[in-house]
Design a protein around this motif. Structure first.
Motif, PDB file in Angstrom:
ATOM      1  N   LEU A   1      -6.057  -5.289  -2.034  1.00  0.00           N
ATOM      2  CA  LEU A   1      -4.815  -6.032  -2.290  1.00  0.00           C
ATOM      3  C   LEU A   1      -3.662  -5.534  -1.436  1.00  0.00           C
ATOM      4  N   ARG A   2      -3.661  -4.221  -1.170  1.00  0.00           N
ATOM      5  CA  ARG A   2      -2.578  -3.522  -0.468  1.00  0.00           C
ATOM      6  C   ARG A   2      -1.319  -3.488  -1.322  1.00  0.00           C
ATOM      7  N   PHE A   3      -1.305  -2.613  -2.280  1.00  0.00           N
ATOM      8  CA  PHE A   3      -0.102  -2.455  -3.091  1.00  0.00           C
ATOM      9  C   PHE A   3       0.058  -0.990  -3.478  1.00  0.00           C
TER      10      PHE A   3
ATOM     11  N   THR B   1      -5.447  17.550   5.610  1.00  0.00           N
ATOM     12  CA  THR B   1      -4.985  16.591   4.624  1.00  0.00           C
ATOM     13  C   THR B   1      -5.154  15.189   5.197  1.00  0.00           C
ATOM     14  N   TYR B   2      -4.423  14.234   4.654  1.00  0.00           N
ATOM     15  CA  TYR B   2      -4.538  12.833   5.061  1.00  0.00           C
ATOM     16  C   TYR B   2      -4.108  12.702   6.523  1.00  0.00           C
ATOM     17  N   SER B   3      -5.015  12.245   7.392  1.00  0.00           N
ATOM     18  CA  SER B   3      -4.715  12.289   8.824  1.00  0.00           C
ATOM     19  C   SER B   3      -3.726  11.202   9.254  1.00  0.00           C
TER      20      SER B   3
ATOM     21  N   ARG C   1       2.592   6.527  -4.916  1.00  0.00           N
ATOM     22  CA  ARG C   1       1.519   6.049  -5.775  1.00  0.00           C
ATOM     23  C   ARG C   1       0.800   4.889  -5.091  1.00  0.00           C
ATOM     24  N   SER C   2      -0.480   4.779  -5.393  1.00  0.00           N
ATOM     25  CA  SER C   2      -1.296   3.732  -4.794  1.00  0.00           C
ATOM     26  C   SER C   2      -2.014   2.949  -5.880  1.00  0.00           C
ATOM     27  N   MET C   3      -2.186   1.664  -5.691  1.00  0.00           N
ATOM     28  CA  MET C   3      -3.002   0.861  -6.601  1.00  0.00           C
ATOM     29  C   MET C   3      -4.449   0.796  -6.105  1.00  0.00           C
ATOM     30  N   SER C   4      -4.729   1.483  -4.989  1.00  0.00           N
ATOM     31  CA  SER C   4      -6.042   1.360  -4.352  1.00  0.00           C
ATOM     32  C   SER C   4      -7.135   2.167  -5.039  1.00  0.00           C
ATOM     33  N   LYS C   5      -6.789   3.320  -5.598  1.00  0.00           N
ATOM     34  CA  LYS C   5      -7.826   4.226  -6.095  1.00  0.00           C
ATOM     35  C   LYS C   5      -8.022   4.067  -7.597  1.00  0.00           C
ATOM     36  N   GLY C   6      -7.059   4.517  -8.395  1.00  0.00           N
ATOM     37  CA  GLY C   6      -7.206   4.459  -9.841  1.00  0.00           C
ATOM     38  C   GLY C   6      -7.292   3.042 -10.392  1.00  0.00           C
TER      39      GLY C   6
ATOM     40  N   GLY D   1       0.850  -1.193   0.000  1.00  0.00           N
ATOM     41  CA  GLY D   1       0.000   0.000   0.000  1.00  0.00           C
ATOM     42  C   GLY D   1       0.878   1.233   0.000  1.00  0.00           C
ATOM     43  N   GLY D   2       0.331   2.327  -0.507  1.00  0.00           N
ATOM     44  CA  GLY D   2       1.061   3.592  -0.429  1.00  0.00           C
ATOM     45  C   GLY D   2       1.357   3.951   1.020  1.00  0.00           C
ATOM     46  N   ASP D   3       0.484   3.522   1.915  1.00  0.00           N
ATOM     47  CA  ASP D   3       0.674   3.834   3.335  1.00  0.00           C
ATOM     48  C   ASP D   3       2.032   3.364   3.843  1.00  0.00           C
ATOM     49  N   GLU D   4       2.495   2.208   3.367  1.00  0.00           N
ATOM     50  CA  GLU D   4       3.790   1.723   3.860  1.00  0.00           C
ATOM     51  C   GLU D   4       4.926   2.650   3.422  1.00  0.00           C
TER      52      GLU D   4
ATOM     53  N   ILE E   1       5.681  13.779  -2.283  1.00  0.00           N
ATOM     54  CA  ILE E   1       4.423  14.196  -2.889  1.00  0.00           C
ATOM     55  C   ILE E   1       3.500  12.986  -2.903  1.00  0.00           C
ATOM     56  N   ASP E   2       2.423  13.096  -2.133  1.00  0.00           N
ATOM     57  CA  ASP E   2       1.473  11.993  -2.008  1.00  0.00           C
ATOM     58  C   ASP E   2       0.493  12.083  -3.176  1.00  0.00           C
ATOM     59  N   GLU E   3       0.722  11.243  -4.180  1.00  0.00           N
ATOM     60  CA  GLU E   3      -0.106  11.251  -5.395  1.00  0.00           C
ATOM     61  C   GLU E   3      -1.100  10.083  -5.424  1.00  0.00           C
ATOM     62  N   ALA E   4      -1.657   9.758  -4.266  1.00  0.00           N
ATOM     63  CA  ALA E   4      -2.631   8.659  -4.221  1.00  0.00           C
ATOM     64  C   ALA E   4      -3.788   8.883  -5.204  1.00  0.00           C
ATOM     65  N   TYR E   5      -4.112  10.163  -5.484  1.00  0.00           N
ATOM     66  CA  TYR E   5      -5.252  10.471  -6.361  1.00  0.00           C
ATOM     67  C   TYR E   5      -4.847  11.029  -7.720  1.00  0.00           C
ATOM     68  N   VAL E   6      -3.574  10.931  -8.059  1.00  0.00           N
ATOM     69  CA  VAL E   6      -3.101  11.600  -9.272  1.00  0.00           C
ATOM     70  C   VAL E   6      -3.705  11.006 -10.543  1.00  0.00           C
TER      71      VAL E   6
HETATM   72  C1  LIG Z   1      -5.468   6.083  -0.190  1.00  0.00           C
HETATM   73  C2  LIG Z   1      -4.397   7.025   0.172  1.00  0.00           C
HETATM   74  C3  LIG Z   1      -3.044   6.640   0.319  1.00  0.00           C
HETATM   75  C4  LIG Z   1      -2.506   5.260   0.176  1.00  0.00           C
HETATM   76  O1  LIG Z   1      -3.410   4.268   0.305  1.00  0.00           O
HETATM   77  P1  LIG Z   1      -3.016   2.743   0.145  1.00  0.00           P
HETATM   78  O2  LIG Z   1      -4.331   2.064   0.126  1.00  0.00           O
HETATM   79  O3  LIG Z   1      -2.167   2.397   1.329  1.00  0.00           O
HETATM   80  O4  LIG Z   1      -2.255   2.592  -1.125  1.00  0.00           O
HETATM   81  C5  LIG Z   1      -2.116   7.614   0.600  1.00  0.00           C
HETATM   82  N1  LIG Z   1      -2.472   8.884   0.735  1.00  0.00           N
HETATM   83  C6  LIG Z   1      -3.735   9.298   0.609  1.00  0.00           C
HETATM   84  C7  LIG Z   1      -4.047  10.727   0.746  1.00  0.00           C
HETATM   85  C8  LIG Z   1      -4.745   8.379   0.337  1.00  0.00           C
HETATM   86  O5  LIG Z   1      -6.007   8.798   0.232  1.00  0.00           O
END
Ligand SMILES: *Cc1c(COP(=O)(O)O)cnc(C)c1O
Length: 348
Positions: free
Chosen positions: A216-218, A109-111, A205-210, A84-87, A179-184
């Protein structure tokens, strides 16, 4: 003295968006992709042999890195894979902050950033998020780690890579710019090219949104090449697993499906925004897969929607108490939301 370190004892736990057990609700609260992953991801799952699980994964997930390098037009040594991007955020806090090395970001922003700085025990400097001023304010602080969520959650604003490159230049030699581009995927442009220009860039980058793979957590980082070795030191050697590498690789390689679904979501985002405005909400343009809708009765509307089986996100935080964050759903889901709102609102 308790068992836990003092900063853990004092930490308020991160509250993830509500995840109901069944599928009988309309879930618009955690910005999952309305369309789900590419069929190629499903094939990868079906073709995966359980025998593969006997072996540890290839430690740097090179299969995925190659595809990510191609898709983003960077080198393979600009890519690091994470659970996940979180890691990636966790790795950055571990690698770049401590009691003497501070972190800075623009709120709201992201808490999760609050949480991670609390765990790490570093000092966190928060400036106010205004799309016109965030870059300047973060530059003035020049922290060891600066985080810019772009597009920003939960506001949906977008800052152009041009302006962010000025921030990168200001911080070079002083600190890291993450730069947190989770939504880019839903925005006009990425900061990925900056990794070739500056030595202090991490793009999340996250595989969770787009790509519709939240379960999956990637995720991955696009990073200045000189940062890779140090980031690998703080990463678990087997942080992503064999199965997820196969599925995430298949999804990322299917750019056709990706572009099609993202385009649909962007169209529906604008329709949803216009319709919410007609219903009396104030809604700015969004560059993500959600909209932030302002209404004086936001909390009450949230509760009524919940009773009607529609879950959106309400944040009990300064600046957000009169707002609802609503994920763009399918056409059908968005229409149900709008219909329900049109019956709720007159009764308030
Ligand atoms: C969803 C999100 C992430 C990363 O999410 P993962 O599910 O861990 O990939 C990171 N930053 C923001 C702002 C998000 O909304």
């Amino acid at each position: 003295m308790g068992y836990f370190r003092e900063n853990i004892e004092n930490l308020e736990a991160y509250v993830p968006g509500y995840q109901p057990a069944g599928n009988d609700v309309i879930k618009l609260n955690t910005n999952e992709n309305a369309y789900g992953p590419s069929p190629k991801a499903g094939e990868a799952l079906k073709n995966f042999s359980p025998d593969e699980l006997r072996k540890y994964p290839q430690p740097s997930a090179d299969k995925f890195r190659k595809i990510a390098a191609e898709v983003n037009n960077v080198g393979i040594d600009n890519i690091i894979c994470t659970n996940g991007g979180d890691e990636l955020l966790t790795l950055a806090f571990r690698a770049f902050t401590d009691e003497k090395r501070n972190v800075c970001w623009a709120s709201p922003t992201y808490s999760l950033y609050d949480e991670l700085s609390g765990i790490q025990g570093c000092s966190a400097l928060r400036v106010t998020y205004q799309p016109d001023e965030a870059v300047q304010k973060i530059a003035e602080i020049s922290a060891s780690l600066s985080i810019l969520c772009n597009p920003n959650a939960p506001t949906g604003d977008f800052i152009t890579p041009d302006r962010i490159s000025m921030l990168a230049a200001r911080l070079e030699g002083l600190g890291i710019l993450l730069i947190d581009e989770a939504y880019v995927d839903f925005a006009p442009a990425s900061c990925a090219p900056l990794v070739k220009e500056f030595d202090n860039i991490i793009v999340l980058r996250s595989m969770s949104k787009g790509y519709g793979l939240a379960g999956l957590r990637f995720g991955y980082g696009i990073v200045s090449e000189n940062l890779l070795e140090g980031l690998n030191k703080v990463r678990d050697s087997y942080n992503v697993n064999r199965l997820s590498v196969e599925i995430a690789s298949a999804a990322l390689a299917d750019q056709n499906y990706f572009r099609k679904t993202v385009e649909k979501i962007k169209q529906q985002r604008e329709t949803l925004r216009v319709e919410l405005v007609k219903l009396g909400f104030e809604v700015n343009k969004s560059h993500t897969n959600f909209v932030l809708a302002q209404h004086p009765e936001a909390k009450q509307i949230y509760n009524k929607l919940f009773e009607a089986g529609i879950i959106v996100r309400y944040f009990d935080l300064d600046g957000l108490r009169d707002k609802l964050r609503i994920t763009v759903g399918t056409n059908n889901q968005n229409n149900k939301l709008l219909d329900t709102l049109s019956t709720i609102l007159p009764a308030l």
